[in-house]
Design a protein around this motif. Structure first.
Motif, PDB file in Angstrom:
ATOM      1  N   CYS A 166       0.834  -1.214   0.000  1.00 51.92           N
ATOM      2  CA  CYS A 166       0.000   0.000   0.000  1.00 51.92           C
ATOM      3  C   CYS A 166       0.861   1.254   0.000  1.00 51.92           C
ATOM      4  N   LEU A 167       1.972   1.218   0.719  1.00 51.85           N
ATOM      5  CA  LEU A 167       2.893   2.356   0.677  1.00 51.85           C
ATOM      6  C   LEU A 167       3.476   2.533  -0.724  1.00 51.85           C
ATOM      7  N   ALA A 168       3.714   1.427  -1.439  1.00 54.66           N
ATOM      8  CA  ALA A 168       4.157   1.528  -2.837  1.00 54.66           C
ATOM      9  C   ALA A 168       3.055   2.137  -3.698  1.00 54.66           C
ATOM     10  N   GLU A 169       1.809   1.827  -3.383  1.00 54.23           N
ATOM     11  CA  GLU A 169       0.681   2.449  -4.077  1.00 54.23           C
ATOM     12  C   GLU A 169       0.682   3.957  -3.852  1.00 54.23           C
ATOM     13  N   PHE A 170       0.967   4.367  -2.622  1.00 53.44           N
ATOM     14  CA  PHE A 170       1.085   5.798  -2.326  1.00 53.44           C
ATOM     15  C   PHE A 170       2.201   6.434  -3.160  1.00 53.44           C
ATOM     16  N   VAL A 171       3.338   5.757  -3.271  1.00 49.97           N
ATOM     17  CA  VAL A 171       4.448   6.292  -4.065  1.00 49.97           C
ATOM     18  C   VAL A 171       3.990   6.557  -5.501  1.00 49.97           C
ATOM     19  N   ALA A 172       3.228   5.619  -6.059  1.00 56.28           N
ATOM     20  CA  ALA A 172       2.723   5.805  -7.426  1.00 56.28           C
ATOM     21  C   ALA A 172       1.762   6.984  -7.499  1.00 56.28           C
ATOM     22  N   ASP A 173       0.920   7.135  -6.477  1.00 56.68           N
ATOM     23  CA  ASP A 173       0.002   8.281  -6.461  1.00 56.68           C
ATOM     24  C   ASP A 173       0.776   9.599  -6.462  1.00 56.68           C
ATOM     25  N   PHE A 174       1.799   9.670  -5.617  1.00 61.53           N
ATOM     26  CA  PHE A 174       2.596  10.902  -5.571  1.00 61.53           C
ATOM     27  C   PHE A 174       3.279  11.158  -6.913  1.00 61.53           C
ATOM     28  N   GLY A 181       8.096  11.161 -12.251  1.00 57.67           N
ATOM     29  CA  GLY A 181       8.739   9.963 -12.772  1.00 57.67           C
ATOM     30  C   GLY A 181       7.779   9.101 -13.559  1.00 57.67           C
ATOM     31  N   ASP A 182       8.144   7.854 -13.746  1.00 60.18           N
ATOM     32  CA  ASP A 182       7.362   6.923 -14.551  1.00 60.18           C
ATOM     33  C   ASP A 182       6.175   6.426 -13.741  1.00 60.18           C
ATOM     34  N   VAL A 183       5.016   7.030 -13.991  1.00 55.14           N
ATOM     35  CA  VAL A 183       3.813   6.730 -13.218  1.00 55.14           C
ATOM     36  C   VAL A 183       3.364   5.294 -13.448  1.00 55.14           C
ATOM     37  N   ALA A 184       3.320   4.874 -14.704  1.00 58.21           N
ATOM     38  CA  ALA A 184       2.857   3.520 -15.020  1.00 58.21           C
ATOM     39  C   ALA A 184       3.740   2.474 -14.360  1.00 58.21           C
ATOM     40  N   ALA A 185       5.038   2.688 -14.384  1.00 54.11           N
ATOM     41  CA  ALA A 185       5.956   1.732 -13.762  1.00 54.11           C
ATOM     42  C   ALA A 185       5.753   1.680 -12.256  1.00 54.11           C
ATOM     43  N   ALA A 186       5.487   2.832 -11.651  1.00 55.18           N
ATOM     44  CA  ALA A 186       5.274   2.861 -10.200  1.00 55.18           C
ATOM     45  C   ALA A 186       4.011   2.101  -9.819  1.00 55.18           C
ATOM     46  N   TYR A 187       2.950   2.270 -10.594  1.00 55.03           N
ATOM     47  CA  TYR A 187       1.724   1.518 -10.302  1.00 55.03           C
ATOM     48  C   TYR A 187       1.930   0.025 -10.560  1.00 55.03           C
ATOM     49  N   ALA A 188       2.688  -0.311 -11.588  1.00 59.44           N
ATOM     50  CA  ALA A 188       2.986  -1.724 -11.851  1.00 59.44           C
ATOM     51  C   ALA A 188       3.782  -2.333 -10.704  1.00 59.44           C
ATOM     52  N   GLU A 189       4.693  -1.565 -10.142  1.00 58.08           N
ATOM     53  CA  GLU A 189       5.478  -2.050  -9.007  1.00 58.08           C
ATOM     54  C   GLU A 189       4.576  -2.309  -7.799  1.00 58.08           C
ATOM     55  N   ALA A 190       3.614  -1.398  -7.568  1.00 52.69           N
ATOM     56  CA  ALA A 190       2.685  -1.598  -6.457  1.00 52.69           C
ATOM     57  C   ALA A 190       1.814  -2.820  -6.683  1.00 52.69           C
ATOM     58  N   ALA A 191       1.332  -2.997  -7.909  1.00 56.96           N
ATOM     59  CA  ALA A 191       0.510  -4.175  -8.215  1.00 56.96           C
ATOM     60  C   ALA A 191       1.316  -5.453  -8.004  1.00 56.96           C
ATOM     61  N   ASP A 192       2.561  -5.458  -8.427  1.00 59.02           N
ATOM     62  CA  ASP A 192       3.413  -6.625  -8.226  1.00 59.02           C
ATOM     63  C   ASP A 192       3.616  -6.905  -6.736  1.00 59.02           C
ATOM     64  N   ALA A 193       3.740  -5.833  -5.956  1.00 56.95           N
ATOM     65  CA  ALA A 193       3.930  -6.008  -4.506  1.00 56.95           C
ATOM     66  C   ALA A 193       2.706  -6.664  -3.875  1.00 56.95           C
ATOM     67  N   TYR A 194       1.517  -6.247  -4.317  1.00 58.05           N
ATOM     68  CA  TYR A 194       0.304  -6.898  -3.814  1.00 58.05           C
ATOM     69  C   TYR A 194       0.250  -8.360  -4.252  1.00 58.05           C
TER      70      TYR A 194
END
Length: 255
Positions: free
Chosen positions: A103-111, A118-131
């Protein structure tokens, strides 16, 4: 959410009602920093907490960045987003369950989306992978989705979206989560996947409009006791101690 924000959130919502979004950003920033320092009397923000109360403060920083962006203060929005990314990453040392770190990675993507950092899509993909890679938890994904941390991560997109939908609920629980709680990784990974598709576009639209709605609180439709002097609506939104028009988020008055 019952956290110690020193009254700054109420002041932030009042500033939104006056369409003074830079002041709203300042007040949300103060609320966020206050909660990050002392979320609740019984909570140490750097220690494990199964509800993640400190996440409320991270959410306020995200909303502050949105306010700055809508105000046209893009550099301040970026600086607040950089701050939020650093805070979210640091808190992972305390919120030690993998699902909370996701969830904190999800926050990073939101920010990244809010501040264009930075790369928004990559950040959301990283959060999805973490889940997806989080081990199954005895509490279940529906529990986590209703904790303060997860609700705080959902709040900014909900506030932005209701701005564009006449004050209505425009992002629902069903929108944010997958269809099958028995598959917890996919159930929660739906959150960043949905945001990746929707949040950047919603942010662009509110930025272009120069208007941001107040968060939705307790609402009442077609009242016989309040009427908005700006748009004439009798629908009311009580948010953070403010009595607002549900439609335009301006202060509403008793009839």
């Amino acid at each position: 959410m019952s956290t110690s924000d020193g009254g700054h959130r109420g002041e932030a919502v009042a500033a939104i009602a006056e369409r003074d979004y830079e002041t709203a950003g300042d007040r949300y920033t103060r609320a966020g920093r206050r909660v990050l320092a002392d979320p609740r009397p019984d909570i140490d923000p750097f220690e494990p907490d199964p509800k993640g109360w400190v996440g409320v403060g991270v959410g306020y920083l995200a909303t502050a960045a949105v306010c700055y962006r809508v105000a046209g203060a893009s550099k301040r929005a970026t600086r607040r987003s950089v701050e939020g990314i650093a805070v979210a990453r640091d808190l992972a040392a305390g919120l030690n369950r993998p699902v909370q770190r996701a969830c904190l990675a999800e926050f990073v993507a939101d920010f990244r989306a809010i501040g264009d950092t930075g790369d928004v899509a990559a950040a959301y993909a990283e959060a999805a992978d973490a889940y997806e890679s989080s081990p199954p938890d005895e509490r279940g994904p529906q529990y986590w989705g209703t904790t303060p941390l997860f609700e705080a991560a959902a709040a900014p997109i909900k506030q932005v979206a209701r701005t564009l939908d006449n004050g209505e609920i425009a992002v629902t629980w069903e929108d944010l989560h997958g269809p099958d709680p028995a598959d917890p990784g996919a159930f929660l990974a739906a959150r960043p996947n949905y945001k990746r598709q929707r949040f950047p576009g919603l942010l662009e639209r509110v930025t272009e409009s120069g208007v941001l709605a107040a968060p939705r609180g307790t609402t009442e439709y077609s009242t016989d006791h309040h009427r908005c002097p700006d748009c004439g609506s009798t629908d009311v939104n009580w948010a953070a101690g403010n009595t607002l028009c549900m439609r335009c988020s301006r202060p509403t008055k008793p009839q």
